[in-house]
Design a protein around this motif. Structure first.
Motif, PDB file in Angstrom:
ATOM      1  N   PHE A 184      -5.014   0.330  12.656  1.00  0.00           N
ATOM      2  CA  PHE A 184      -5.788   1.268  11.138  1.00  0.00           C
ATOM      3  C   PHE A 184      -5.843  -0.476  10.020  1.00  0.00           C
ATOM      4  O   PHE A 184      -5.015  -0.786  10.324  1.00  0.00           O
ATOM      5  N   ASN A 185      -7.246  -0.603   9.702  1.00  0.00           N
ATOM      6  CA  ASN A 185      -7.443  -1.404   9.107  1.00  0.00           C
ATOM      7  C   ASN A 185      -7.283  -0.273   7.074  1.00  0.00           C
ATOM      8  O   ASN A 185      -7.779   0.265   6.656  1.00  0.00           O
ATOM      9  N   LEU A 186      -6.071  -1.479   6.437  1.00  0.00           N
ATOM     10  CA  LEU A 186      -5.852  -0.903   5.404  1.00  0.00           C
ATOM     11  C   LEU A 186      -5.989  -1.465   4.350  1.00  0.00           C
ATOM     12  O   LEU A 186      -6.456  -3.065   3.951  1.00  0.00           O
ATOM     13  N   SER A 187      -5.513  -1.389   2.840  1.00  0.00           N
ATOM     14  CA  SER A 187      -6.043  -2.004   1.618  1.00  0.00           C
ATOM     15  C   SER A 187      -4.621  -2.935   1.649  1.00  0.00           C
ATOM     16  O   SER A 187      -3.959  -2.231   2.067  1.00  0.00           O
ATOM     17  N   VAL A 188      -4.446  -4.382   1.283  1.00  0.00           N
ATOM     18  CA  VAL A 188      -3.649  -4.564   1.356  1.00  0.00           C
ATOM     19  C   VAL A 188      -3.292  -4.061  -0.156  1.00  0.00           C
ATOM     20  O   VAL A 188      -2.179  -4.628  -0.134  1.00  0.00           O
ATOM     21  N   GLU A 189      -3.679  -3.344  -1.133  1.00  0.00           N
ATOM     22  CA  GLU A 189      -3.015  -3.132  -1.750  1.00  0.00           C
ATOM     23  C   GLU A 189      -2.368  -1.766  -1.429  1.00  0.00           C
ATOM     24  O   GLU A 189      -1.383  -1.491  -2.361  1.00  0.00           O
ATOM     25  N   ASP A 190      -2.476  -1.072  -1.073  1.00  0.00           N
ATOM     26  CA  ASP A 190      -1.881   0.274  -0.494  1.00  0.00           C
ATOM     27  C   ASP A 190       0.168  -0.845   0.570  1.00  0.00           C
ATOM     28  O   ASP A 190       0.796   0.240   0.200  1.00  0.00           O
ATOM     29  N   VAL A 191      -1.134  -1.879   0.805  1.00  0.00           N
ATOM     30  CA  VAL A 191       0.601  -1.972   2.345  1.00  0.00           C
ATOM     31  C   VAL A 191       1.494  -2.572   0.555  1.00  0.00           C
ATOM     32  O   VAL A 191       3.057  -1.929   0.681  1.00  0.00           O
ATOM     33  N   ALA A 192       0.879  -3.039   0.156  1.00  0.00           N
ATOM     34  CA  ALA A 192       2.042  -3.875  -1.029  1.00  0.00           C
ATOM     35  C   ALA A 192       2.541  -2.557  -1.768  1.00  0.00           C
ATOM     36  O   ALA A 192       4.124  -3.316  -1.925  1.00  0.00           O
ATOM     37  N   THR A 193       1.950  -2.184  -1.988  1.00  0.00           N
ATOM     38  CA  THR A 193       2.662  -1.362  -3.033  1.00  0.00           C
ATOM     39  C   THR A 193       3.494  -0.483  -2.522  1.00  0.00           C
ATOM     40  O   THR A 193       4.877  -0.382  -2.740  1.00  0.00           O
ATOM     41  N   ARG A 194       3.154   0.616  -1.385  1.00  0.00           N
ATOM     42  CA  ARG A 194       4.726   1.003  -0.492  1.00  0.00           C
ATOM     43  C   ARG A 194       4.835   0.758   0.132  1.00  0.00           C
ATOM     44  O   ARG A 194       6.411   0.812  -0.437  1.00  0.00           O
ATOM     45  N   THR A 195       5.137  -0.599   0.233  1.00  0.00           N
ATOM     46  CA  THR A 195       6.695  -2.007   0.303  1.00  0.00           C
ATOM     47  C   THR A 195       7.513  -2.095   0.052  1.00  0.00           C
ATOM     48  O   THR A 195       8.927  -1.769  -0.266  1.00  0.00           O
ATOM     49  N   ALA A 196       6.484  -2.628  -1.431  1.00  0.00           N
ATOM     50  CA  ALA A 196       7.523  -2.470  -2.833  1.00  0.00           C
ATOM     51  C   ALA A 196       7.938  -0.987  -3.173  1.00  0.00           C
ATOM     52  O   ALA A 196       9.541  -1.655  -3.389  1.00  0.00           O
ATOM     53  N   THR A 197       7.806  -0.278  -3.132  1.00  0.00           N
ATOM     54  CA  THR A 197       8.589   0.862  -3.502  1.00  0.00           C
ATOM     55  C   THR A 197       9.197   1.120  -2.526  1.00  0.00           C
ATOM     56  O   THR A 197      10.780   1.606  -2.773  1.00  0.00           O
ATOM     57  N   ALA A 198       8.987   1.486  -1.466  1.00  0.00           N
ATOM     58  CA  ALA A 198       9.717   1.329  -0.111  1.00  0.00           C
ATOM     59  C   ALA A 198      11.297   0.967  -0.603  1.00  0.00           C
ATOM     60  O   ALA A 198      12.191   0.587   0.077  1.00  0.00           O
ATOM     61  N   LEU A 199      11.576  -0.561  -0.734  1.00  0.00           N
ATOM     62  CA  LEU A 199      12.249  -1.719  -0.405  1.00  0.00           C
ATOM     63  C   LEU A 199      12.784  -1.615  -1.413  1.00  0.00           C
ATOM     64  O   LEU A 199      13.801  -1.770  -2.239  1.00  0.00           O
ATOM     65  N   LYS A 200      12.572  -0.543  -3.303  1.00  0.00           N
ATOM     66  CA  LYS A 200      13.003  -0.536  -4.013  1.00  0.00           C
ATOM     67  C   LYS A 200      12.979  -2.517  -4.444  1.00  0.00           C
ATOM     68  O   LYS A 200      14.435  -2.391  -5.425  1.00  0.00           O
ATOM     69  N   ALA A 201      11.762  -3.153  -4.132  1.00  0.00           N
ATOM     70  CA  ALA A 201      11.991  -4.357  -5.241  1.00  0.00           C
ATOM     71  C   ALA A 201      11.955  -4.837  -6.101  1.00  0.00           C
ATOM     72  O   ALA A 201      11.714  -3.057  -7.324  1.00  0.00           O
ATOM     73  N   ASP A 202      12.719  -5.143  -6.883  1.00  0.00           N
ATOM     74  CA  ASP A 202      12.637  -5.500  -7.878  1.00  0.00           C
ATOM     75  C   ASP A 202      11.144  -6.925  -9.251  1.00  0.00           C
ATOM     76  O   ASP A 202      11.317  -5.843 -10.137  1.00  0.00           O
ATOM     77  N   LYS A 203      10.271  -6.992  -8.105  1.00  0.00           N
ATOM     78  CA  LYS A 203       8.956  -7.530  -8.415  1.00  0.00           C
ATOM     79  C   LYS A 203       8.143  -7.015  -7.529  1.00  0.00           C
ATOM     80  O   LYS A 203       8.154  -7.340  -6.137  1.00  0.00           O
ATOM     81  N   LEU A 204       6.782  -7.212  -7.883  1.00  0.00           N
ATOM     82  CA  LEU A 204       5.641  -7.232  -7.281  1.00  0.00           C
ATOM     83  C   LEU A 204       4.499  -7.924  -7.391  1.00  0.00           C
ATOM     84  O   LEU A 204       4.300  -7.482  -9.364  1.00  0.00           O
ATOM     85  N   ILE A 205       4.730  -8.910  -7.191  1.00  0.00           N
ATOM     86  CA  ILE A 205       3.544 -10.277  -7.791  1.00  0.00           C
ATOM     87  C   ILE A 205       2.234 -10.094  -6.969  1.00  0.00           C
ATOM     88  O   ILE A 205       2.386 -10.627  -5.455  1.00  0.00           O
ATOM     89  N   ALA A 206       1.045 -10.075  -8.380  1.00  0.00           N
ATOM     90  CA  ALA A 206       0.571  -9.979  -7.508  1.00  0.00           C
ATOM     91  C   ALA A 206      -0.600 -11.069  -7.661  1.00  0.00           C
ATOM     92  O   ALA A 206      -0.794 -11.491  -8.955  1.00  0.00           O
ATOM     93  N   PHE A 207      -1.403 -12.299  -6.985  1.00  0.00           N
ATOM     94  CA  PHE A 207      -2.167 -12.842  -7.511  1.00  0.00           C
ATOM     95  C   PHE A 207      -4.134 -12.522  -7.175  1.00  0.00           C
ATOM     96  O   PHE A 207      -4.489 -11.926  -6.344  1.00  0.00           O
TER      97      PHE A 207
END
Length: 444
Positions: A184-207
């Motif tokens: 499936f074709n996803l939005s990069v924003e959806d992948v990045a956001t869900r990845t950051a929240t799943a990992l409990k990331a310290d930062k999400l940095i968008a260019f």
């Protein structure tokens, strides 16, 4: 040592607290297809390599919107959108796969660079990925079949963490996979956001193509609360026509807001066009872009004994200039409970002290200081309002201050020039006639 070398040494020394703070932390970096095609992308790769060498755990999520558009045009295929999302039929999906695959190869190639004359000499970075993003179809929306356009169903955080623990950079695309074997074709924003929240990331940095969110004067806003960013996105969406595309800035801000709501403490928008934007954002006090956070990382609080070192650094320039009376470490330690400080990301950037004279119903406001880099943003006024509330809670009726240089500021904020005779008796006994400070009172 020449001037440039001195600047480099100074910058490196001042970045060391951030180096220590970021080591072992997890950052998700989101790069759209526009960033991948920009001439500055090679420098971004070098900076990513540097972060990896400093012990930062990195997940790079990339998108391919412009690359997909280019392939659709080459083949004479229509670019169909519905509710600001691409309709991905089978022919379009083939274009998506090609764009994603070629982009990944280019990313891996650049992260493999190790020439002796390059910043990545001896870096030996390992890039890994895999089917860690599970997706599901968007299905039919208001009668429109979205075909192979999907959304993230789950991110395998355990698998990613294992890969990160081995020192790898994890690279994810805008593709997701279903348990039935579909892509499936996803939005990069959806992948990045869900990845950051799943990992409990310290930062999400968008260019993005902008240096950050700017105010009406065209100046970059360093810090933006998620609620304000969300309002900006809603205003943008309300202004769009039915078939108008969402701006890149709005897409990124929505992703940062969603990440904040999902528990990511700090999210950032920086420019992919600016060389060194990533390093400046991470290793300098003011950064280079806009940080979107759930709550402000600048707080006003009661000082503690651990703040004495920071207070000394803050006060020293003003003491040396004769603006403030010099205070020893011992005196600061003894009187630390009198101080209110402004703490910005672990650095003391402002302070005030309150010395009550309860018998006279007043208190002295002393040691008023704001770091030179943070003046002009009403921090002094905010501290004053905080101190005034404290004084009222103590049942006091007046504040007074002794000053030699900043009389105008106190007058602007309600203080009135007063004679020495108004000072409490104990304060009068300690008055330094050589310093010849002016006395100002304010009724609470």
């Amino acid at each position: 040592m020449n001037n440039q070398a001195q600047v480099n040494v100074s910058w490196f020394r001042h970045s060391s607290p951030y180096i220590n703070a970021h080591r072992g932390k997890t950052f998700v970096l989101m790069l759209g297809g526009e960033a991948l095609e920009h001439s500055n992308f090679a420098n971004i790769i070098h900076d990513i390599s540097l972060l990896n060498s400093l012990g930062v755990r990195l997940v790079l999520v990339y998108g391919t919107r412009p690359q997909i558009e280019a392939r659709l045009q080459e083949r004479g295929l229509p670019s169909r959108m519905y509710q600001h999302q691409r309709i991905t039929d089978e022919a379009t999906l083939n274009c998506v796969k090609e764009a994603v695959g070629l982009a990944r190869i280019d990313i891996e190639a650049q992260l493999s660079l190790g020439l002796a004359n390059s910043p990545m000499f001896n870096a030996q970075i390992r890039v890994v990925g895999g089917n860690v993003v599970t997706a599901r179809p968007l299905g039919v929306r208001d009668g429109q079949d979205m075909c192979y356009t999907g959304e993230v169903r789950r991110v395998d955080a355990n698998a990613i963490n294992r890969l990160l623990a081995e020192g790898n950079i994890v690279v994810l695309s805008n593709l997701g996979y279903s348990p039935t074997g579909e892509v499936f074709n996803l939005s990069v924003e959806d992948v990045a956001t869900r990845t950051a929240t799943a990992l409990k990331a310290d930062k999400l940095i968008a260019f993005g193509d902008e240096p950050g969110v700017v105010n009406k004067d065209g100046e970059v806003i360093n810090e933006l609360l998620a609620a304000k960013a969300e309002r900006l996105v809603k205003q943008h969406l309300a202004s769009l026509g039915e078939h108008e595309p969402i701006s890149q800035l709005a897409r990124i801000l929505k992703a940062l807001v969603d990440a904040c709501r999902g528990g990511v403490k700090r999210t950032h928008l920086i420019s992919y066009q600016t060389d060194g934007a990533l390093l400046t954002e991470l290793f300098s006090r003011e950064g280079s872009g806009t940080m979107v956070i759930q709550e402000s990382y600048e707080q006003m609080r009661q000082a503690t004994i651990e703040d004495v070192g920071g207070l000394i650094e803050l006060l020293r320039p003003m003491e040396e200039a004769g603006i403030l009376v010099r205070r020893s470490r011992e005196l600061l330690e003894a009187e630390i409970e009198r101080f209110t400080v402004v703490d910005r990301d672990g650095t003391i950037i402002g302070c005030m002290a309150l010395y009550p004279f309860p018998d006279e119903g007043c208190a002295e406001l002393a040691c008023v200081a704001v770091h030179s880099e943070y003046r002009g943003d009403d921090r002094g006024l905010q501290m004053l309002e905080h101190i005034e509330r404290r004084a009222r809670e103590m049942g006091l009726r007046e504040l007074f201050v002794l000053t030699t240089r900043t009389a105008h500021w106190f007058v602007e904020n309600g203080f009135v020039l007063s004679p020495l005779t108004r000072l409490p008796a104990k304060k009068k006994e300690l008055y330094n006639y050589q310093r010849n400070s002016k006395v100002f009172f304010k009724t609470l």
